[in-house]
Design a protein around this motif. Sequence first.
Motif, PDB file in Angstrom:
ATOM      1  N   ASN A 128     -15.228  57.635  37.605  1.00  0.00           N
ATOM      2  CA  ASN A 128     -14.006  57.998  36.845  1.00  0.00           C
ATOM      3  C   ASN A 128     -13.834  57.089  35.908  1.00  0.00           C
ATOM      4  OD1 ASN A 128     -11.952  59.122  35.430  1.00  0.00           O
ATOM      5  ND2 ASN A 128     -10.584  58.620  37.265  1.00  0.00           N
ATOM      6  N   ARG A 129     -14.239  57.329  34.773  1.00  0.00           N
ATOM      7  CA  ARG A 129     -13.565  55.924  33.795  1.00  0.00           C
ATOM      8  C   ARG A 129     -13.183  56.610  32.419  1.00  0.00           C
ATOM      9  NH1 ARG A 129     -17.117  50.523  31.724  1.00  0.00           N
ATOM     10  NH2 ARG A 129     -15.122  49.280  31.102  1.00  0.00           N
ATOM     11  N   GLU A 130     -11.638  56.534  32.335  1.00  0.00           N
ATOM     12  CA  GLU A 130     -10.960  56.925  31.274  1.00  0.00           C
ATOM     13  C   GLU A 130     -11.107  58.489  31.091  1.00  0.00           C
ATOM     14  OE1 GLU A 130     -11.799  54.959  27.552  1.00  0.00           O
ATOM     15  OE2 GLU A 130     -11.616  52.830  28.820  1.00  0.00           O
ATOM     16  N   SER A 131     -10.966  59.234  32.307  1.00  0.00           N
ATOM     17  CA  SER A 131     -11.119  60.510  32.467  1.00  0.00           C
ATOM     18  C   SER A 131     -10.418  61.342  33.695  1.00  0.00           C
ATOM     19  CB  SER A 131     -12.790  60.907  32.535  1.00  0.00           C
ATOM     20  OG  SER A 131     -13.339  60.184  33.732  1.00  0.00           O
ATOM     21  N   THR A 132      -9.389  60.808  34.031  1.00  0.00           N
ATOM     22  CA  THR A 132      -8.755  61.136  35.201  1.00  0.00           C
ATOM     23  C   THR A 132      -8.363  62.445  35.380  1.00  0.00           C
ATOM     24  OG1 THR A 132      -8.013  58.900  35.694  1.00  0.00           O
ATOM     25  CG2 THR A 132      -6.940  60.579  36.959  1.00  0.00           C
ATOM     26  N   LEU A 136      -9.935  65.463  37.688  1.00  0.00           N
ATOM     27  CA  LEU A 136      -9.438  66.094  38.864  1.00  0.00           C
ATOM     28  C   LEU A 136      -9.100  67.494  38.533  1.00  0.00           C
ATOM     29  CD1 LEU A 136      -6.409  63.468  39.576  1.00  0.00           C
ATOM     30  CD2 LEU A 136      -8.727  63.680  40.783  1.00  0.00           C
ATOM     31  N   TRP A 151     -13.188  59.493  45.019  1.00  0.00           N
ATOM     32  CA  TRP A 151     -13.009  58.961  44.030  1.00  0.00           C
ATOM     33  C   TRP A 151     -13.384  57.791  44.040  1.00  0.00           C
ATOM     34  CZ3 TRP A 151      -7.561  59.463  41.000  1.00  0.00           C
ATOM     35  CH2 TRP A 151      -7.659  58.686  40.088  1.00  0.00           C
ATOM     36  N   PHE A 154     -11.254  53.782  42.892  1.00  0.00           N
ATOM     37  CA  PHE A 154      -9.844  54.301  42.610  1.00  0.00           C
ATOM     38  C   PHE A 154      -9.276  53.179  41.710  1.00  0.00           C
ATOM     39  CE2 PHE A 154      -5.456  54.550  43.599  1.00  0.00           C
ATOM     40  CZ  PHE A 154      -5.030  55.764  43.201  1.00  0.00           C
ATOM     41  N   GLY A 156      -6.278  54.589  40.024  1.00  0.00           N
ATOM     42  CA  GLY A 156      -5.232  55.587  39.564  1.00  0.00           C
ATOM     43  C   GLY A 156      -3.937  55.211  39.867  1.00  0.00           C
ATOM     44  N   GLU A 160      -1.710  60.196  40.959  1.00  0.00           N
ATOM     45  CA  GLU A 160      -2.985  60.785  40.886  1.00  0.00           C
ATOM     46  C   GLU A 160      -3.792  60.335  42.185  1.00  0.00           C
ATOM     47  OE1 GLU A 160      -3.421  59.319  35.929  1.00  0.00           O
ATOM     48  OE2 GLU A 160      -3.861  57.900  37.496  1.00  0.00           O
ATOM     49  N   ALA A 164      -5.497  63.705  44.333  1.00  0.00           N
ATOM     50  CA  ALA A 164      -6.644  63.524  44.472  1.00  0.00           C
ATOM     51  C   ALA A 164      -7.092  63.962  46.165  1.00  0.00           C
ATOM     52  CB  ALA A 164      -7.421  62.206  44.343  1.00  0.00           C
TER      53      ALA A 164
END
Length: 258
Positions: A128-132, A136, A151, A154, A156, A160, A164
Motif C-alpha cells: 500500500n503506497r498512497e492508496s489506503t 481498505l 497490510w 504499515f 497508517g 486506519e 484494517a
Amino acid sequence: MIDTHCHIYMEHFEEDLPQVLDRAAEAGVRRILMPAINFGSLPRMDQMAHEKIRFHKMAGIHPTEINEGVSTTESELSEYCSSADIVAVGETGLDYHWSRAYKQEQQESLKLHCRVAKSVGKPVVLHNRESTGDLLDIIEQEQDGSLTGVWHCFTGSADEGRRAMDLGLYLGIGGVFTFNNAGVDEAVARLPLKKMILETDAPYLSPEPKRGKRNEPAFVRYTAQRLAEVMNLSLNEVDRRTTENAMKLFKLQDGIYL
C-alpha cells in the motif's frame, strides 16, 4: 523471530548471501517469508537455503508490475497458490506513488488476488503506497468472513490500523515504524499487539539505526526492539507474541504449511 516480508532472493544479495543469512541466524531469525514480485521470483526463492533458517514462498504480482503490463489470470494464480509450498498470495495491493494511470488495472488485480486467497484458504499480502482508502475499501468489498491477510509495511494512522484489523488484517511492522518523526510508532502504540507481525522488506527501508543502508533480515531485531519500547514489553515478549501471530496467520508449524 520471523521476518514475514523479505526479498532475500533479489540480486541485491548476490555477492554476500551466505554472510547475510549467517547474520540473520545470529540475530535470532529462524524463518523468512518471501513475497513475490512476479512468477519469475519463484525459481530464485527455491535457491534459498541455510541450516538454521526456514524459508517460505508466496506467489503473486506486485502492483508496480501491473503498471509494466504484467498480468495473470485467476486460474493461473490459483494454480500457483494452491501449491503446498506457497504460504500466502502476494504481494499484491495498490501503489499510486509512481503512477496513477493504472489505478483500475491495479484494483482489478487486487480483487483477483483476494478471490484466489479466499479460494485456496491462504492470507493475502498487501502493498500500500498512497492508496489506503481504496485498498481498505476493496478489502471490505471482498471480505466474506474468510479473507485474511497483512497490510505490509504499515504506515497508517491508528484509525486506519484499527479499520484494517476489523477487516481481518494483521499489520506488518517494519523499518518505517522506527523512523524519527514518521509518527507510525505513535499509531502503533494505540493498537493491539495481537494483530502485529515483524518484517524488514529487505533490501528496502532499513530501520534505525541502519537507515540509508541496504536492509537485511538481521535488522528485524531493531524493529522488534523499538516495538518492545513502544509497547512497554521485553524484547523476548515481543518476539514470542509476534512469532505466534505469524505462525497463526500463515498457518505454519515447524516451517511447514498446514
